[in-house]
Write a protein that holds these residues in place. Structure first.
Motif, PDB file in Angstrom:
ATOM      1  N   VAL A  38     -23.680 -62.614  -2.972  1.00  0.00           N
ATOM      2  CA  VAL A  38     -22.938 -62.559  -4.221  1.00  0.00           C
ATOM      3  C   VAL A  38     -21.535 -62.064  -3.868  1.00  0.00           C
ATOM      4  O   VAL A  38     -21.205 -61.899  -2.694  1.00  0.00           O
ATOM      5  CB  VAL A  38     -23.609 -61.619  -5.247  1.00  0.00           C
ATOM      6  N   SER A  39     -20.724 -61.782  -4.880  1.00  0.00           N
ATOM      7  CA  SER A  39     -19.403 -61.213  -4.628  1.00  0.00           C
ATOM      8  C   SER A  39     -19.140 -60.093  -5.628  1.00  0.00           C
ATOM      9  O   SER A  39     -19.792 -60.002  -6.668  1.00  0.00           O
ATOM     10  CB  SER A  39     -18.322 -62.293  -4.737  1.00  0.00           C
ATOM     11  N   LEU A  40     -18.193 -59.250  -5.279  1.00  0.00           N
ATOM     12  CA  LEU A  40     -17.807 -58.138  -6.154  1.00  0.00           C
ATOM     13  C   LEU A  40     -16.916 -58.695  -7.258  1.00  0.00           C
ATOM     14  O   LEU A  40     -15.855 -59.259  -6.976  1.00  0.00           O
ATOM     15  CB  LEU A  40     -17.078 -57.065  -5.346  1.00  0.00           C
ATOM     16  N   LYS A  41     -17.356 -58.569  -8.506  1.00  0.00           N
ATOM     17  CA  LYS A  41     -16.634 -59.120  -9.650  1.00  0.00           C
ATOM     18  C   LYS A  41     -15.383 -58.297  -9.971  1.00  0.00           C
ATOM     19  O   LYS A  41     -14.341 -58.831 -10.296  1.00  0.00           O
ATOM     20  CB  LYS A  41     -17.549 -59.140 -10.869  1.00  0.00           C
ATOM     21  N   ALA A  42     -15.496 -56.995  -9.867  1.00  0.00           N
ATOM     22  CA  ALA A  42     -14.408 -56.090 -10.234  1.00  0.00           C
ATOM     23  C   ALA A  42     -13.522 -55.787  -9.024  1.00  0.00           C
ATOM     24  O   ALA A  42     -13.872 -56.074  -7.884  1.00  0.00           O
ATOM     25  CB  ALA A  42     -14.993 -54.794 -10.784  1.00  0.00           C
ATOM     26  N   SER A  43     -12.367 -55.179  -9.294  1.00  0.00           N
ATOM     27  CA  SER A  43     -11.493 -54.789  -8.191  1.00  0.00           C
ATOM     28  C   SER A  43     -11.969 -53.491  -7.540  1.00  0.00           C
ATOM     29  O   SER A  43     -11.516 -53.144  -6.452  1.00  0.00           O
ATOM     30  CB  SER A  43     -10.053 -54.630  -8.680  1.00  0.00           C
ATOM     31  N   GLU A  44     -12.866 -52.779  -8.202  1.00  0.00           N
ATOM     32  CA  GLU A  44     -13.481 -51.583  -7.634  1.00  0.00           C
ATOM     33  C   GLU A  44     -14.944 -51.545  -8.032  1.00  0.00           C
ATOM     34  O   GLU A  44     -15.297 -51.931  -9.141  1.00  0.00           O
ATOM     35  CB  GLU A  44     -12.810 -50.303  -8.150  1.00  0.00           C
ATOM     36  N   GLY A  45     -15.777 -51.066  -7.123  1.00  0.00           N
ATOM     37  CA  GLY A  45     -17.195 -50.948  -7.416  1.00  0.00           C
ATOM     38  C   GLY A  45     -17.796 -49.744  -6.713  1.00  0.00           C
ATOM     39  O   GLY A  45     -17.706 -49.626  -5.491  1.00  0.00           O
ATOM     40  N   ASN A  46     -18.369 -48.830  -7.497  1.00  0.00           N
ATOM     41  CA  ASN A  46     -19.009 -47.650  -6.920  1.00  0.00           C
ATOM     42  C   ASN A  46     -20.298 -48.038  -6.212  1.00  0.00           C
ATOM     43  O   ASN A  46     -21.106 -48.789  -6.741  1.00  0.00           O
ATOM     44  CB  ASN A  46     -19.338 -46.619  -8.007  1.00  0.00           C
ATOM     45  N   VAL A  47     -20.480 -47.503  -5.028  1.00  0.00           N
ATOM     46  CA  VAL A  47     -21.693 -47.723  -4.249  1.00  0.00           C
ATOM     47  C   VAL A  47     -22.443 -46.408  -4.232  1.00  0.00           C
ATOM     48  O   VAL A  47     -21.955 -45.408  -3.714  1.00  0.00           O
ATOM     49  CB  VAL A  47     -21.356 -48.185  -2.812  1.00  0.00           C
ATOM     50  N   ARG A  48     -23.628 -46.419  -4.839  1.00  0.00           N
ATOM     51  CA  ARG A  48     -24.395 -45.181  -5.005  1.00  0.00           C
ATOM     52  C   ARG A  48     -25.536 -45.086  -4.010  1.00  0.00           C
ATOM     53  O   ARG A  48     -26.005 -46.071  -3.473  1.00  0.00           O
ATOM     54  CB  ARG A  48     -24.925 -45.100  -6.435  1.00  0.00           C
ATOM     55  N   ARG A  49     -25.986 -43.857  -3.818  1.00  0.00           N
ATOM     56  CA  ARG A  49     -27.070 -43.575  -2.888  1.00  0.00           C
ATOM     57  C   ARG A  49     -28.418 -44.091  -3.409  1.00  0.00           C
ATOM     58  O   ARG A  49     -29.305 -44.416  -2.629  1.00  0.00           O
ATOM     59  CB  ARG A  49     -27.142 -42.070  -2.655  1.00  0.00           C
ATOM     60  N   GLY A  50     -28.567 -44.159  -4.706  1.00  0.00           N
ATOM     61  CA  GLY A  50     -29.804 -44.624  -5.315  1.00  0.00           C
ATOM     62  C   GLY A  50     -29.508 -45.458  -6.544  1.00  0.00           C
ATOM     63  O   GLY A  50     -28.365 -45.539  -7.004  1.00  0.00           O
ATOM     64  N   PRO A  51     -30.540 -46.065  -7.153  1.00  0.00           N
ATOM     65  CA  PRO A  51     -30.345 -46.995  -8.266  1.00  0.00           C
ATOM     66  C   PRO A  51     -30.267 -46.327  -9.643  1.00  0.00           C
ATOM     67  O   PRO A  51     -31.078 -46.593 -10.525  1.00  0.00           O
ATOM     68  CB  PRO A  51     -31.560 -47.910  -8.152  1.00  0.00           C
ATOM     69  N   SER A  52     -29.293 -45.441  -9.832  1.00  0.00           N
ATOM     70  CA  SER A  52     -29.043 -44.863 -11.159  1.00  0.00           C
ATOM     71  C   SER A  52     -27.693 -44.164 -11.164  1.00  0.00           C
ATOM     72  O   SER A  52     -27.136 -43.855 -10.103  1.00  0.00           O
ATOM     73  CB  SER A  52     -30.140 -43.873 -11.554  1.00  0.00           C
ATOM     74  N   LEU A  53     -27.181 -43.889 -12.361  1.00  0.00           N
ATOM     75  CA  LEU A  53     -25.900 -43.195 -12.482  1.00  0.00           C
ATOM     76  C   LEU A  53     -25.980 -41.746 -12.012  1.00  0.00           C
ATOM     77  O   LEU A  53     -24.964 -41.130 -11.707  1.00  0.00           O
ATOM     78  CB  LEU A  53     -25.412 -43.240 -13.937  1.00  0.00           C
ATOM     79  N   SER A  54     -27.179 -41.200 -11.949  1.00  0.00           N
ATOM     80  CA  SER A  54     -27.324 -39.808 -11.506  1.00  0.00           C
ATOM     81  C   SER A  54     -27.231 -39.671  -9.977  1.00  0.00           C
ATOM     82  O   SER A  54     -27.062 -38.568  -9.476  1.00  0.00           O
ATOM     83  CB  SER A  54     -28.656 -39.229 -11.999  1.00  0.00           C
ATOM     84  N   HIS A  55     -27.309 -40.781  -9.267  1.00  0.00           N
ATOM     85  CA  HIS A  55     -27.169 -40.720  -7.812  1.00  0.00           C
ATOM     86  C   HIS A  55     -25.702 -40.619  -7.415  1.00  0.00           C
ATOM     87  O   HIS A  55     -24.831 -41.170  -8.090  1.00  0.00           O
ATOM     88  CB  HIS A  55     -27.802 -41.951  -7.153  1.00  0.00           C
ATOM     89  N   ARG A  56     -25.487 -39.925  -6.321  1.00  0.00           N
ATOM     90  CA  ARG A  56     -24.135 -39.686  -5.815  1.00  0.00           C
ATOM     91  C   ARG A  56     -23.455 -40.990  -5.398  1.00  0.00           C
ATOM     92  O   ARG A  56     -24.094 -41.894  -4.856  1.00  0.00           O
ATOM     93  CB  ARG A  56     -24.244 -38.740  -4.613  1.00  0.00           C
ATOM     94  N   ILE A  57     -22.147 -41.080  -5.622  1.00  0.00           N
ATOM     95  CA  ILE A  57     -21.345 -42.202  -5.149  1.00  0.00           C
ATOM     96  C   ILE A  57     -21.012 -41.932  -3.686  1.00  0.00           C
ATOM     97  O   ILE A  57     -20.389 -40.924  -3.360  1.00  0.00           O
ATOM     98  CB  ILE A  57     -20.047 -42.357  -5.980  1.00  0.00           C
ATOM     99  N   ASP A  58     -21.450 -42.824  -2.804  1.00  0.00           N
ATOM    100  CA  ASP A  58     -21.163 -42.663  -1.373  1.00  0.00           C
ATOM    101  C   ASP A  58     -19.775 -43.186  -1.024  1.00  0.00           C
ATOM    102  O   ASP A  58     -19.089 -42.617  -0.197  1.00  0.00           O
ATOM    103  CB  ASP A  58     -22.209 -43.378  -0.528  1.00  0.00           C
ATOM    104  N   TRP A  59     -19.376 -44.296  -1.612  1.00  0.00           N
ATOM    105  CA  TRP A  59     -18.032 -44.826  -1.423  1.00  0.00           C
ATOM    106  C   TRP A  59     -17.742 -45.846  -2.506  1.00  0.00           C
ATOM    107  O   TRP A  59     -18.587 -46.132  -3.346  1.00  0.00           O
ATOM    108  CB  TRP A  59     -17.817 -45.420  -0.028  1.00  0.00           C
ATOM    109  N   VAL A  60     -16.537 -46.410  -2.463  1.00  0.00           N
ATOM    110  CA  VAL A  60     -16.106 -47.378  -3.469  1.00  0.00           C
ATOM    111  C   VAL A  60     -15.614 -48.635  -2.749  1.00  0.00           C
ATOM    112  O   VAL A  60     -14.749 -48.550  -1.870  1.00  0.00           O
ATOM    113  CB  VAL A  60     -14.973 -46.795  -4.345  1.00  0.00           C
ATOM    114  N   PHE A  61     -16.193 -49.791  -3.105  1.00  0.00           N
ATOM    115  CA  PHE A  61     -15.654 -51.059  -2.610  1.00  0.00           C
ATOM    116  C   PHE A  61     -14.384 -51.323  -3.402  1.00  0.00           C
ATOM    117  O   PHE A  61     -14.370 -51.221  -4.626  1.00  0.00           O
ATOM    118  CB  PHE A  61     -16.639 -52.209  -2.842  1.00  0.00           C
ATOM    119  N   LYS A  62     -13.301 -51.706  -2.721  1.00  0.00           N
ATOM    120  CA  LYS A  62     -12.012 -51.868  -3.389  1.00  0.00           C
ATOM    121  C   LYS A  62     -11.400 -53.247  -3.203  1.00  0.00           C
ATOM    122  O   LYS A  62     -10.191 -53.387  -3.205  1.00  0.00           O
ATOM    123  CB  LYS A  62     -11.027 -50.811  -2.877  1.00  0.00           C
ATOM    124  N   HIS A  63     -12.208 -54.245  -3.028  1.00  0.00           N
ATOM    125  CA  HIS A  63     -11.652 -55.585  -2.830  1.00  0.00           C
ATOM    126  C   HIS A  63     -12.388 -56.584  -3.717  1.00  0.00           C
ATOM    127  O   HIS A  63     -13.538 -56.926  -3.463  1.00  0.00           O
ATOM    128  CB  HIS A  63     -11.779 -55.994  -1.367  1.00  0.00           C
TER     129      HIS A  63
END
Length: 166
Positions: A38-63
């Protein structure tokens, strides 16, 4: 009788083969093949440690349009990996089914036709994202900043092995 047992054993081995298991695996949420691109739709996308908003963001895809490979699904979340194998969980709304590829070699020539004897219309730098069009066994039609042409598919990351695109 021995022949029936041998055939049953062969079928059992084939069904347990990791190659067949990967090829026939389907996502439990979407019933689409896993893995898939697939591809990243947005210009930024949070990458989390687990599948929920309560999981920590490990990094952000920016492309925007960066190709990603989905390797797992859980609810509204997709586990993705990038070209380097780094990954995490991304909300499905940040992903698009539009297909893009990442140029894997610096100054890769883009040809007017799917033939190395044709004119070169541009050169692509390593890491540039190209929109994927038709792909056969050896070539892919790509679009980069309005320039259209063909490049050898082995110079792109974002396709499954043997994948043909019409």
């Amino acid at each position: 009788m021995k022949r029936v047992i041998k055939i049953a054993a062969l079928v059992a081995c084939l069904l347990c083969s990791p190659i067949l298991a990967v090829a026939s695996e389907r996502g439990p949420v979407t019933n689409l093949p896993l893995p898939r691109f697939v591809s990243l739709k947005a210009s930024e996308g949070n990458v989390r440690r687990g599948p929920s908003l309560s999981h920590r963001i490990d990094w952000v895809f920016k492309h925007r349009n960066m190709p990603l490979q989905i390797v797992a699904e859980h609810g509204h979340w997709r586990r993705v990996v990038d070209r380097d194998g780094a990954g995490g969980w991304v909300h499905y709304t940040l992903l698009s089914g539009s297909r893009f590829g990442l140029i894997e070699e610096d100054l890769t020539p883009i040809y007017k036709l799917a033939d190395t004897a044709s004119n070169i219309v541009a050169h692509a730098e390593m890491g540039v994202v190209a929109r994927l069009g038709k792909c056969d066994q050896y070539w892919c039609r790509v679009t980069l900043d309005g320039t259209k042409g063909w490049m050898p598919r082995e110079k792109l990351w974002g396709l499954m092995p043997g994948e043909i695109r019409e």
